[in-house]
Each structure stands twice: as C-alpha cells, then as structure tokens.
Scaffold this motif. Structure first.
Motif, short mmCIF file in Angstrom:
data_model
loop_
_atom_site.label_atom_id
_atom_site.label_comp_id
_atom_site.label_asym_id
_atom_site.label_seq_id
_atom_site.Cartn_x
_atom_site.Cartn_y
_atom_site.Cartn_z
N TRP A 1 -36.80 -15.91 -35.53
CA TRP A 1 -35.89 -14.86 -36.02
C TRP A 1 -36.40 -14.10 -37.25
O TRP A 1 -35.75 -13.13 -37.67
N ARG B 1 -28.04 -13.79 -39.76
CA ARG B 1 -27.81 -15.11 -39.20
C ARG B 1 -27.63 -16.14 -40.30
O ARG B 1 -28.12 -15.96 -41.41
N GLU C 1 -21.00 -19.24 -27.74
CA GLU C 1 -22.23 -18.82 -27.08
C GLU C 1 -23.25 -18.25 -28.05
O GLU C 1 -24.43 -18.11 -27.71
N GLN C 2 -22.79 -17.91 -29.27
CA GLN C 2 -23.71 -17.36 -30.26
C GLN C 2 -24.07 -18.39 -31.34
O GLN C 2 -24.54 -18.05 -32.41
N TYR D 1 -29.81 -25.13 -26.88
CA TYR D 1 -29.25 -23.80 -26.65
C TYR D 1 -29.86 -23.24 -25.37
O TYR D 1 -31.08 -23.28 -25.18
N GLY E 1 -29.02 -20.01 -24.14
CA GLY E 1 -28.92 -18.56 -24.06
C GLY E 1 -30.14 -17.84 -24.60
O GLY E 1 -31.21 -18.42 -24.82
N ASP E 2 -29.96 -16.56 -24.86
CA ASP E 2 -30.99 -15.70 -25.42
C ASP E 2 -30.97 -15.86 -26.95
O ASP E 2 -29.94 -15.66 -27.59
N GLU F 1 -31.90 -14.05 -29.22
CA GLU F 1 -31.52 -12.85 -29.94
C GLU F 1 -30.01 -12.77 -30.16
O GLU F 1 -29.53 -12.06 -31.04
N ASP F 2 -29.25 -13.50 -29.34
CA ASP F 2 -27.79 -13.47 -29.46
C ASP F 2 -27.26 -14.44 -30.51
O ASP F 2 -26.08 -14.40 -30.85
N VAL F 3 -28.11 -15.31 -31.04
CA VAL F 3 -27.67 -16.36 -31.96
C VAL F 3 -27.28 -15.77 -33.32
O VAL F 3 -28.02 -14.99 -33.92
N LYS F 4 -26.11 -16.16 -33.78
CA LYS F 4 -25.64 -15.75 -35.10
C LYS F 4 -25.58 -16.93 -36.08
O LYS F 4 -25.70 -16.75 -37.27
#
Length: 369
Positions: free
Chosen positions: A133, A179, A201-202, A215, A217-218, A220-223
């Motif tokens: 990130w 983030r 989901e984030q 995780y 998912g993508d 880039e979606d992680v917060k």
C-alpha cells in the motif's frame, strides 16, 4: 522488556513465604499504616479489573485512559504503586516526571493481548504492508500494548487509543491517511471501524505468526488492517451465551465490551468501554436485569455496588483475568513494606529512545480525549 522476559527474573523478586502466614486483617492493617506514613509521597492507582482486596486501597480507580491521565498529573507522588498490568505501569512511567518511581507489585502481571504484538513482528508486518500500500497507512495501537509498540506507532505519526476513545481516534486517523493499521486487538478495531461505516469486506487481518494476510478480496479495497490479536477474557463470550439468555431470560439486557467478537457485539443490546459499562449500570432503572460481557471482578463488583438491579456475567463460567489477578494483597503489602525499608522493588522503566516516540503516540490521544 516483554512479560516473558520478566518471568525469567521472577526468582529475584519472588514473594517471601512469611506473607502466606499473615491474615487478611493483618495485611490490610499494615497497608493502611504504610499509606498513612507516606502520605502524598505514595500514590496507588487501581484498574477496574483488580480484586476487591486490592482495589479497596487504590487512591484512584479507573480504566486505562483515566489512570493514564491521573498519573500524568501526580508530580508530588514519589512512588506510584500500580495495581494493574505491565503495560499500564509502562504508561505511567512514560507520563510521569523524572525521579518518580513506578512499581508493579508482581512482575508476572502482564497482558496476553499485549504479548501478541512484539516489535520484531510489527516491523516485519509493516514492511510487507508498505510494499502493498505504500505510504497510505497510519498505525494506531490500543493502549493494551507494549511501550515498544507505542513507540513504533508514535514514530510513524500514529496514536494510542482506548476503548473509550477508539471511535474518535479512528475518525482522526482517517483525516491523516487513507488506511489504518490497528494493533493489537482485532476485535476492538473491527467493531469500531464497522461503527464508522466501514464494511467488513474492507478489513484485512494480518496474521503475524504466519506472516500473511487473512483476506480474499482486492487489496486496493482495504481500509483497515487488523492485527490478529485478542483479549483472552473477552473472547470467552460467544453467541451461544446470548442465544441461551434470550431464550431463558428475554427481559435481561446484554451489555458487552467491544473487545468481544463482532458477532457478540452485534447481538448484544449495548456495547462500550469499561467506563461506559459502569455508568450504564449505575444509571439503569432499579429492578432491571443485566448480563455483562467483561472481566469477572468488575461484574461481581457492579453486582455488589448496585443491589437494586440484577447483574450477572454473560458467561457464568468465566474466570477473572489471570494476569490482572497476579496483583493481590500479599504482593501489594510486600512492595509497600520494601518501600518502608528504603528499597524499591519491581520498578518499571522505559528506555529513553522508546519513551520519546511512545509519548508522542500517547499525547496524540490525550489531547483528543
């Protein structure tokens, strides 16, 4: 110094056998005598999870945030005998003035949650996160962490949080970076972020022992990046406890700490910090019934101090926090008698290089709380 390191030197500071031969009345009388003798030179803060035999002698009772504030405002106290756990005593040492001495009556009083994030693991995880990130992450750490972790967070512009101010601190953190890395309690981080509108989901979980993300998912979606740590007490409440209580006693309100798992928090009627739990019970209507999901010493004390309500533990088979309970009346008396003899035992000190950045993290929190 980590708690496991402290165990290695236990033999040097173990409790003399004669204390096991004293009655509770004898020990209590001696504690009162020594407190009176020292006066303002001695200050005893006590965390809410402490045993009654200890908390009765505290000069201030509170949660981590309250005790941190109080210790920073006690310049006249030459000795601070902290009835809590190791990370709390570290915080007191960092916030007090040079010359003040912080003592932990039993060095074995640690915190399993704090031990789930050491500095080497954190440096390793941070490097991996930076690779994914870049410079978009602000670290936050729960105060239930070592001084070294607080120092890491302060060095990278972050802050400490408590369960009382976690929401406010996360809101602030998102004004600084895109983030958040939340150490070391995944449950408080998840529950707080969800309350701020961030979907599950984030949120990604970093597992330090396996050095990998949990995780699917993508990235880039992680917060929010959650450290895979937890409180060994609060994880012992589960959804079955709530379902059984709903079936048997539907009028009982369920109030839990946000260190509990996400499903337990979502299924409860209310959730909040230790201070919130205490205030809620004190202000509740007489005759109401409450099941509390937090440490057993506090639940029992709330029941005793609020006889006009029915207060029980959400998990009737829960044991008190084992490390908190290391601080008992014999160890408190021993540490005080040593002071009376001119000897400081079990002093907690934080090195200057760690303290410099850890204090920055603490101050970021204190000025926003």
């Amino acid at each position: 110094m980590e708690v496991l390191d402290l165990l290695e030197i236990e033999s040097e500071v173990s409790l003399p056998k004669r204390y096991s031969q004293l009655s509770v009345e004898e020990m209590a009388a001696r504690v009162k005598e020594i407190k009176a003798k020292f006066g303002n030179r001695l200050f005893i803060p006590g965390h809410h999870y402490q045993k009654d035999e200890v908390i009765q002698f505290s000069d201030a009772r509170g949660d981590s945030l309250k005790l941190a504030r109080i210790c920073s405002q006690m310049p006249e106290a030459e000795f601070i005998v902290f009835c809590g756990v190791h990370f709390m005593a570290e915080t007191a040492d960092m916030l007090t003035k040079p010359g003040q001495k912080v003592i932990l009556p039993d060095l074995r009083a640690g915190c399993s949650m704090a031990d789930m994030a050491d500095i080497d693991q954190t440096e390793t995880g941070w490097k991996k996160m930076q690779e994914i990130w870049g410079d978009t992450i602000l670290p936050l750490t729960y105060v239930n962490s070592t001084a070294a972790i607080k120092g890491f967070v302060g060095k990278h512009g972050g802050a400490t949080v408590t369960s009382s101010n976690a929401k406010k601190m996360l809101e602030w953190a998102f004004t600084q970076k895109e983030r958040i890395l939340f150490l070391p309690d995944q449950h408080l981080g998840r529950n707080t972020a969800y309350d701020l509108g961030i979907p599950l989901e984030q949120m990604a979980v970093w597992a330090p022992l396996e050095e990998r993300f949990e995780y699917a998912g993508d990235f880039e979606d992680v917060k929010v990046i959650l450290w895979k740590g937890h409180c060994s007490v609060h994880e012992k409440f589960n959804i079955n406890h709530i379902q059984n209580l709903r079936d048997k006693e539907p009028d009982t309100k369920i109030l839990v700490h946000p260190e509990c798992t996400y499903d337990v928090v979502q299924a409860s009627d209310l959730n909040g910090s230790t201070s919130f739990i205490i205030e809620t019970i004190e202000q509740a209507e007489p005759g109401t019934r409450w099941a509390i999901g937090t440490e057993m010493n506090l639940v029992n004390r709330l029941a005793a101090e609020n006889p006009d309500k029915e207060v029980i533990s959400l998990n009737p088979f829960l044991c008190p926090c084992l490390t908190m309970n290391r601080i008992d009346l014999p160890h408190l008396l021993w540490s005080l008698e040593k002071l009376e003899q001119g000897e400081v035992v079990n002093q907690i000190t934080v090195s200057q290089d760690v303290k410099e950045y850890a204090v920055l993290a603490l101050e970021q929190m204190l000025k926003r709380s």
